[in-house]
Each structure stands twice: as structure tokens, then as C-alpha cells.
Design a protein around this motif. Structure first.
Motif, short mmCIF file in Angstrom:
data_model
loop_
_atom_site.label_atom_id
_atom_site.label_comp_id
_atom_site.label_asym_id
_atom_site.label_seq_id
_atom_site.Cartn_x
_atom_site.Cartn_y
_atom_site.Cartn_z
N GLN A 21 -10.72 7.18 -20.18
CA GLN A 21 -9.47 7.85 -20.52
C GLN A 21 -8.37 7.59 -19.50
OE1 GLN A 21 -9.32 9.34 -23.49
NE2 GLN A 21 -11.43 8.61 -23.72
N LYS A 22 -8.56 6.57 -18.64
CA LYS A 22 -7.58 6.27 -17.61
C LYS A 22 -7.02 4.87 -17.81
CE LYS A 22 -9.50 9.45 -14.21
NZ LYS A 22 -9.98 9.65 -12.82
N VAL A 23 -5.90 4.60 -17.14
CA VAL A 23 -5.26 3.29 -17.22
C VAL A 23 -5.15 2.72 -15.81
CG1 VAL A 23 -3.99 3.79 -19.32
CG2 VAL A 23 -2.96 4.31 -17.10
N THR A 24 -5.01 1.41 -15.73
CA THR A 24 -4.96 0.72 -14.44
C THR A 24 -3.72 -0.14 -14.34
OG1 THR A 24 -7.38 0.64 -14.31
CG2 THR A 24 -6.17 -0.89 -12.93
N ILE A 25 -3.05 -0.07 -13.20
CA ILE A 25 -1.96 -1.00 -12.88
C ILE A 25 -2.44 -1.87 -11.72
CG2 ILE A 25 -0.82 0.75 -11.42
CD1 ILE A 25 1.84 -0.67 -12.07
N ASN A 26 -2.24 -3.18 -11.84
CA ASN A 26 -2.69 -4.08 -10.79
C ASN A 26 -1.74 -5.26 -10.69
OD1 ASN A 26 -3.40 -6.14 -12.66
ND2 ASN A 26 -5.38 -5.18 -13.02
N GLY A 27 -1.93 -6.06 -9.66
CA GLY A 27 -1.11 -7.24 -9.48
C GLY A 27 -1.14 -7.71 -8.03
N TYR A 28 -0.25 -8.63 -7.70
CA TYR A 28 -0.14 -9.18 -6.36
C TYR A 28 1.21 -8.78 -5.76
CZ TYR A 28 -4.14 -12.16 -7.41
OH TYR A 28 -5.39 -12.62 -7.74
N VAL A 29 1.23 -8.53 -4.46
CA VAL A 29 2.47 -8.22 -3.74
C VAL A 29 2.79 -9.40 -2.84
CG1 VAL A 29 3.66 -6.62 -2.22
CG2 VAL A 29 1.90 -5.77 -3.80
N LYS A 30 4.04 -9.92 -2.96
CA LYS A 30 4.41 -11.14 -2.26
C LYS A 30 5.70 -10.96 -1.47
CE LYS A 30 2.81 -13.69 -6.35
NZ LYS A 30 3.18 -14.70 -7.36
N ASP A 31 5.91 -11.86 -0.54
CA ASP A 31 7.18 -12.00 0.16
C ASP A 31 8.15 -12.72 -0.78
OD1 ASP A 31 9.33 -13.14 1.75
OD2 ASP A 31 8.12 -12.69 3.53
N ALA A 32 9.29 -12.10 -1.05
CA ALA A 32 10.23 -12.69 -1.99
C ALA A 32 10.80 -14.01 -1.50
CB ALA A 32 11.38 -11.70 -2.26
N ALA A 33 10.82 -14.24 -0.19
CA ALA A 33 11.44 -15.45 0.35
C ALA A 33 10.54 -16.67 0.24
CB ALA A 33 11.83 -15.22 1.82
N ASN A 34 9.22 -16.50 0.41
CA ASN A 34 8.35 -17.68 0.46
C ASN A 34 7.12 -17.60 -0.43
OD1 ASN A 34 6.58 -15.98 1.89
ND2 ASN A 34 7.42 -16.63 3.86
N GLY A 35 6.92 -16.48 -1.11
CA GLY A 35 5.80 -16.36 -2.04
C GLY A 35 4.48 -16.05 -1.39
N GLU A 36 4.42 -15.83 -0.05
CA GLU A 36 3.17 -15.48 0.61
C GLU A 36 2.70 -14.09 0.19
OE1 GLU A 36 1.09 -16.88 2.78
OE2 GLU A 36 2.14 -18.72 3.35
N GLU A 37 1.41 -13.99 -0.18
CA GLU A 37 0.85 -12.69 -0.48
C GLU A 37 0.83 -11.84 0.79
OE1 GLU A 37 -0.46 -15.38 -1.93
OE2 GLU A 37 -0.11 -14.88 -4.03
N LEU A 38 1.13 -10.55 0.63
CA LEU A 38 1.18 -9.63 1.77
C LEU A 38 -0.09 -8.80 1.82
CD1 LEU A 38 4.90 -8.44 1.45
CD2 LEU A 38 3.98 -10.35 2.77
#
Length: 783
Positions: A21-38
Motif C-alpha cells: 500500500q506504499k509508493v516509492t520515489i527513487n533516482g540519482y542525484v548529480k552535480d548540475a555542472a559536470n554530471g558527477e553523482e553525489l
């Protein structure tokens, strides 16, 4: 194992049924300038007072009841980002975070969430702040992660000229050093003047001293987890530096914009060039290469390939030479099975080797040795809810130990070929852990690791009347084992638990317990690991080392997280710690098993740290008070003795001051109580042989160690208006020219001209120190 997997499957199915009965939000967080994952970005939902952090791959997942939410993403040096949305179904949402305007564009991705030291359940972990250490003095201008690790609370150094460090009473071989998940067995260049880590390509670096997560294993004392940059997936760029002793350069850029990228770096010293120019027939240099490629097929599949190669070479007069090197390779596949289940599959290879050679018609020989390792790892995480995140996995590692092979390298050499047998081992590990938030105040991080170790054939084992008899050592039988036949197995459970209690905002109390098991043993009679020490697996005679550590700590932040303060107290008990009998014969000894001695070691202490993270003045003050003792049969007469890395007091101060946009000044001061050493208390004579009499192990101490370093960094104003950005770093190492002791040795008494005094029977102690005052200049560039 089948029972474990059955229970694990049942647990997962149970959690899945409860969370339908629950939902999940997921994804990747990146530096907007160079695309490096944080790594370590705080993901927080104020309505639920719950949250998580991005993992080592920049991925986050949080499971909540359906509803409308504001989700706040926070990260040191970046503008907080707020996502607003109605969550009625599972959502995949990548986030790009912008650097704060007050922070210069060249942001080094090493920081965690601003209050992580208080909020996180994990204790006894320190993140190496690359942004700050690049402003601090460095020997010959080379920024060195390990030199800064040696200044953290709970960590002591063996002294100058070594990359060895000791964590909470553990020896140097009890530290697992990883680069992109691959182990590095010798992290030093030029006998420890530098480490193998090029700061230009490092993305994140964490030192775990206690409360170690169950996904890590294989060492007793610490995990140094270093991860390199993925490469800018939006723009091409070049960084580098020209220093007093070495030059480095790194190139990065997109292969396909925002889909794939690369980074390639190289570094080389050039002392050999200057020596040859001055007429010296000497080769002495090091080099290392880092390379990485990544490709994002989709948000569900990401692939990485990383490699490292480094080598040291020293050759004198075309006759004497030696060298050592590390090579690693890592393939990683990040896969999102569904909105809650994330996996990282890795295949990892590592090779450490060394050689020693003398070219001579009569005494010429070549000695080689290596240690090879291949691992396959499956690490998974399951977002049960906003208050529970499950992690589990399986690791399999195979190792081949080649202790040594010596043979002639000329036709007339006096040496005959001698080859010690290869040794083989398989290391299995199953683990499961859970991070659980009970309420606003109380959180847990608990789990268990099952270690299954097999010493494997092909090989043979000698049996003795009494393997511990220093005189007898008579062989009674030889046991032969075929390939893949198990010689000896060891099974151990390693429980881990961490507890955090929040008193109020900005304050917490943490407790942790962990058991660690180590099945690789360094064969060494010296204080400091050098490349020519060898490694052995647990085997017929050598039991695994086992450590139990308890720690409690108080953490508090002040002035809106500008100041971080912590106090930790620890106790560590180690069983089966490995040492060797007095006067042991360690090299090319086919009966080495008779030289092993295993006993007990214990360490306890208190650590204090204050860290200022923002403002024009930043820095850290750390102090450690600790004691390390050992008691091993047939060593030191069976009496308790101080370990040779016991340094009772350790004080470290680092500071960086931004005077204006052009000038930054740095200072670093370190003080350590002198370490114990073993010295002769007398002598005895046998013909012309005049050896020392050793009556007490580590019965003397070197003088105290202390040193002050200063630096000044000049960043020209014109940097702001052009693509090429340059920076000058001026540094002075050992400002007041302290003659810090490296070691003490005894020799026949001599006068100042080297002439023997008297009949040659008298001896004297001599102090060896390495570095006087040393100025350096480095030019760094980026475009």
C-alpha cells in the motif's frame, strides 16, 4: 547457505507484502555542472520526519504512503533542492543540484550532508575533505590522502617516509585500502613519500574505524574506501600540476553527452632525470595511471569500468635494483530491478608484485613475489519504507599467494633456483543488514556477516613433532593436497550493530559493536610494512585473527553546523594476533609455520575532534589518547609488551585561511609520543660475530615526533575571466627543521671520520632521520 537464502527470501517477501500500500520515489542525484553523482546527499521529508541519503553510486530510494510531499535534498556546498509532487504511484526522479553562488565553480565532491556527523547512525567514520586538504601544506606539493588520514582521530603514523597508518590499536596490515572497490596491498610510492592516490581524480574517500557496515570484511581495524571520479559527461576538461618532484595531468569529458564519459590521468616523478643530468647512474622514479569509463544505458542500467596501474623503480649503478607495483581493475553494473530493489554487481581484479635484483657474475640473483586476487560481488539494497532500508549480498574472492622465487641471473652465479610453493584461498561472505528508524530520537543499524574461508590446494603441509619447539622442529610427515582440495576451513559469524539516540537538534549519542575477521597475514619482522614483506593465508597452522570492538560517542554541532565536535571512547580486543618468535627466520624458510606465534592484543582510548567546516577560516583539531598492548607465547618471554605502533598521545591541527580571493594560507601541525622500539641491552661474542643481546621486546621509545608545515596558495584574479585557470602553491615542510627520529640502529663504535674506536667490541646507538626543512613550489592548472 541454502537455509540462509531461504530465510532471506522469506523476509523479502514478507516486507513486500506489508508494503504493497506504499509508493516509492527513487533516482540519482548529480552535480548540475559536470554530471558527477553525489554521494551522501540528504533526502528528507519534513511531513514524515524521515529520510535517507544517496548511496556510494548517488542513488536514493524512499518508500512512503501515497500523498502530497515536499522532499528536500541538501548537500554541503550546494543550494538545497526541493521536489514537490503528488505521489500516488512509483516515481523515478533524477535530481541535479547547483553549487552555491558563494562557492567557486571548482567544487570537489567530497562533502556529506551538513549534519551527517550527528544525524547518521554510523559512527567512527571520517570523510577526507579534499577541498580543504588541497589548501594545506604537502610534501613536495603532492596532495596526499593517506598523509591526511594519518592526522584523523584514532589514527597514528609510523613516522615520516611511510604510508603506513595504524587505527585504534591495529597493525598496518589490518587496514583494507580500496580504490573503486579493488584492494591495494601497498599504497606507497618512493617508500611512503607519496601514496598511490592522485587527488585530482578522487571523488570521495571514507575511513571506517568502527561500527563497520556488514558489506565490508577481511580486515580487523579499518576500511579506507576511495572512489574515483566518473568523468564530466557534459564538457571536456584538463587538470594537472607541475611540482618539485612530480608532474600530473588528467583529461575527462563526455563520450556521448549525458550518457557516457571518461577520465584518464597520469602522474610521474622525475628525480631520475635530474640525477642522470648530474652524472649519477641512478634510476629512481614512480608512475601511476588511473582510467575510468561509464555508460548509462537507462535509469535502470549503468556500467562502469575502472583501472589503476602504478609502479616504483629504483636501480643503482646498473647492478642493484628493485621495484614494486599495484594493478587493479573493476567492472561494475548498477541495476534497478524495480522501484525498491537496487543492485551493484562487481567483478574485481588486483595484483601486487615486487622484485629485487643484483647483477653480478658471482653473487647475481633475482627475487620475485606477488599476490593476485579475483573477486565477484553482489550487493543489493531494498527500500522497505521510509524507516527501513535492507542491504544484503554475497562476495566470493579467490587469492593466489606467491611468497617468493629466487634464482641466478648470470651463468656464474653462486645462487641456485629456489621456489616457495604457491598458496591458494577462497573467501566467501554472506551478509545482511538493516537501517531502522524507530522514532525521531532512536535509530538502529544492525546486521551480520558470515565468513567462510578455505585454504586450498594444490600444495603440501609439513607435520612436526612440536611446531612450537624452537630447537626441535623435526618433520614427521608430509600431507599432499590436490588442486581445489580443501586444506583447512574456518567459519565465523561477524555481528555488527550501531545505535543512535538524538537528544535534541544538533546532539546525539551513538554506540557500536562490531566483530571483524581477517584471514590474510603479513609476514614481517619490521615495524613498518615495506614492499618486500610477504602475505600468507590462514592455513593448517595459522588461525584467523578476530577482533571485537566496542565504541561510544557523543556528537554535537554548533552555530548552524559551522562547528562539528565529537568525543569517542573505544575498546578493542584481538585474538590470534600474529607475531613471530624472537630471532625468527622469515624469508625462504620452508618451515615458516614453526615460526608463527599467535596471541592476544588489546587497545583502548579516547578520541576528541573539533572541525570548523565553513567561513574564511576552516580547520580541524584532533587528539587521541590510547594504549596498545600484546601478550604472545614465546615472545618477550611470554610477558605483556607495548605494540611497536603504540603512541600514547597524538595531537593534530589543520587550518586554512582565505585571506581574499587571491590568497589562501594553510598550516598543519602534528605531535606524537615516540613509538616503542627493540634495542640491544648488551652483546655477546662468538669468534668475529658480535650480535646484540635482546632482553625485552619494544622496551625503549624513540623521542617524541612533532612537525609544523606552512603553505600559501595564489589564485590570480584573471582566472575568473578565462577558461585556463592557474594556481601557485608555495609550501615549507618541517618549518623549524625538527630532526624527527625515523629509527635507531646499533653499530660498532666509530669516530666522526668512520674509523673504528678501540678493539671494535664497543657499540653505539645511531639516530636516523629523513627530512630537514624542505621548501617546494607547485603550479596547478585547469582548462
Amino acid at each position: 547457505m541454502i537455509r540462509f537464502l531461504t530465510v532471506l527470501t522469506f523476509v523479502l517477501l514478507s516486507f513486500t507484502a506489508r508494503s504493497q500500500q506504499k509508493v516509492t520515489i527513487n533516482g540519482y542525484v548529480k552535480d548540475a555542472a559536470n554530471g558527477e553523482e553525489l554521494i551522501g546527499v540528504g533526502v528528507y521529508i519534513p511531513q514524515l520526519k524521515a529520510g535517507t541519503v544517496t548511496n556510494a553510486y548517488g542513488f536514493y530510494a524512499i518508500t512512503v504512503p501515497p500523498g502530497s510531499y515536499e522532499i528536500v535534498f541538501s548537500y554541503m556546498g550546494y543550494t538545497p533542492y526541493t521536489y514537490k509532487g503528488e505521489l500516488t504511484t512509483n516515481v523515478s526522479q533524477n535530481i541535479e543540484m547547483e553549487t552555491e553562488a558563494k562557492v567557486i565553480q571548482e567544487v570537489v565532491v567530497t562533502e556529506k550532508r551538513v549534519d551527517e556527523n550527528v544525524f547518521d547512525v554510523q559512527m567512527s567514520r571520517n570523510t577526507v575533505d579534499l577541498a580543504r586538504i588541497k589548501k594545506l601544506p604537502a610534501l613536495f606539493g603532492e596532495v596526499d590522502i593517506i598523509k591526511n588520514v594519518q592526522m584523523l582521530p584514532g589514527v597514528v603514523s609510523a613516522g615520516e617516509g611511510t604510508s603506513a597508518f595504524f587505527v585504534r590499536g591495529g597493525s598496518a596490515d589490518q587496514n583494507l585500502i580500496l580504490i573503486d572497490e579493488a584492494p591495494v596491498y601497498d599504497p606507497s610510492h618512493l617508500f611512503g613519500l607519496f601514496s598511490v592516490f592522485n587527488a585530482d581524480v578522487i571523488k570521495d574517500s571514507d575511513l571506517y574505524k568502527g561500527g563497520i557496515p556488514p558489506r565490508f570484511g577481511g580486515r580487523l581495524s579499518s576500511i579506507l574506501d576511495v572512489r574515483t571520479k566518473d568523468g564530466n559527461n557534459k564538457n571536456f576538461g584538463v587538470t594537472g600540476g607541475i611540482g618539485t618532484l612530480a608532474t600530473r595531468v588528467a583529461v575527462e569529458g563526455p563520450l556521448k553527452k549525458e550518457k557516457s564519459s571518461f577520465i584518464l590521468s597520469g602522474r610521474r616523478s622525475y628525480a631520475d632525470i635530474f640525477l642522470k643530468a648530474s652524472g649519477e647512474e641512478t634510476d629512481i622514479y614512480f608512475y601511476d595511471i588511473n582510467a575510468k569509463v561509464n555508460w548509462r544505458q537507462s535509469n535502470k542500467n549503468r556500467f562502469f569500468v575502472a583501472a589503476y596501474a602504478g609502479r616504483d623503480v629504483l636501480k643503482l649503478d646498473d647492478q642493484f635494483g628493485f621495484g614494486w607495483g599495484n594493478m587493479t581493475a573493476t567492472f561494475r553494473w548498477n541495476h534497478l530491478f524495480n522501484d525498491k530493489l537496487f543492485s551493484n554487481i562487481s567483478v574485481i581484479g588486483s595484483n601486487f608484485d615486487y622484485k629485487l635484483e643484483i647483477e653480478d657474475e658471482v653473487q647475481g640473483f633475482k627475487w620475485t613475489s606477488n599476490l593476485q586476487e579475483l573477486s565477484m560481488k553482489a550487493d543489493l539494497s531494498y527500500a522497505i519504507s521510509a524507516n527501513n532500508e535492507l542491504s544484503f549480498g554475497y562476495h566470493l574472492t579467490g587469492r593466489r599467494f606467491s611468497p617468493g622465487e629466487i634464482g641466478p641471473n648470470t651463468e656464474g652465479s653462486m645462487f641456485t633456483e629456489l621456489k616457495q610453493q604457491h598458496m591458494y584461498a577462497l573467501d566467501h561472505a554472506l551478509y545482511i543488514g538493516n537501517q531502522q528508524r524507530v522514532n525521531d530520537q532512536l535509530s538502529f543499524d544492525y546486521g551480520v556477516r558470515l565468513s567462510i574461508f578455505q585454504n586450498m590446494g594444490k600444495g603440501y603441509v609439513y607435520k612436526y613433532e612440536d611446531p612450537q619447539d624452537p630447537i626441535g622442529k623435526n618433520r614427521t610427515d608430509t600431507l599432499h593436497y590436490d588442486g581445489w582440495e580443501t586444506i583447512k576451513s574456518y567459519v565465523n559469524l561477524e555481528p555488527r550493530v550501531g545505535i543512535r539516540y538524538m537528544f535534541k537538534e544538533g546532539q546525539s549519542l551513538k554506540l557500536s559493536y562490531n566483530r571483524m575477521v581477517q584471514n590474510t597475514h603479513l609476514v614481517s619482522a619490521s615495524t613498518v610494512p615495506v614492499p618486500f614483506n610477504t602475505w600468507n593465508p590462514s592455513n593448517y597452522y595459522l588461525k584467523p585473527q578476530i577482533a571485537d570492538q566496542f565504541a561510544v560517542g557523543y556528537f554535537r554541532n554548533f552555530k548552524d553546523n559551522m562547528f562539528e565536535a565529537s568525543t569517542e571512547v573505544f575498546y578493542k580486543d584481538i585474538n590470534n594476533v600474529t607475531d613471530f618468535a624472537d630471532n625468527a627466520d622469515l624469508f625462504f624458510n620452508e618451515d615458516l609455520s614453526t615460526e608463527y606465534r599467535q596471541g592476544d592484543s588489546w587497545a583502548y582510548g579516547a578520541e576528541f575532534m573539533v572541525n570548523k567546516t565553513s567561513g574564511r577560516l576552516t580547520g580541524m583539531v584532533s587528539y587521541t589518547l590510547s594504549k596498545v598492548e600484546r601478550k604472545i607465547p614465546e615472545v618477550n618471554g611470554g610477558k605483556t609488551f607495548d605494540a611497536n605502533y603504540d603512541r600514547r598521545n597524538s595531537l593534530n591541527i589543520q587550518a586554512a585561511y582565505d585571506l581574499n580571493p587571491k590568497w589562501t594560507f594553510g598550516a598543519s601541525f602534528t605531535y606524537n609520543t615516540g613509538r616503542p622500539i627493540t634495542l640491544g641491552s648488551g652483546k655477546w661474542e662468538y669468534g668475529q660475530y658480535n650480535p646484540d643481546i635482546i632482553t625485552e621486546r619494544n622496551g625503549y621509545r624513540l623521542p617524541d615526533f612533532h612537525r609544523l608545515d606552512l603553505s600559501a596558495t595564489l589564485t590570480p584574479k584573471k582566472n575568473a575571466n578565462r577558461r585556463w585557470k592557474g594556481q601557485w602553491i608555495f609550501a615549507i615542510y618541517n618549518v623549524y627543521n625538527r630532526k624527527n627520529p625515523f629509527t635507531i640502529y646499533t653499530r660498532t663504535k666509530q669516530d666522526d671520520d668512520g674509523n673504528i674506536i678501540g678493539d671494535g667490541r664497543q657499540k653505539e646507538a645511531r639516530l636516523v632521520y629523513l627530512f630537514p626543512i624542505l621548501p617546494s613550489v607547485t603550479y596547478n592548472f585547469k582548462f
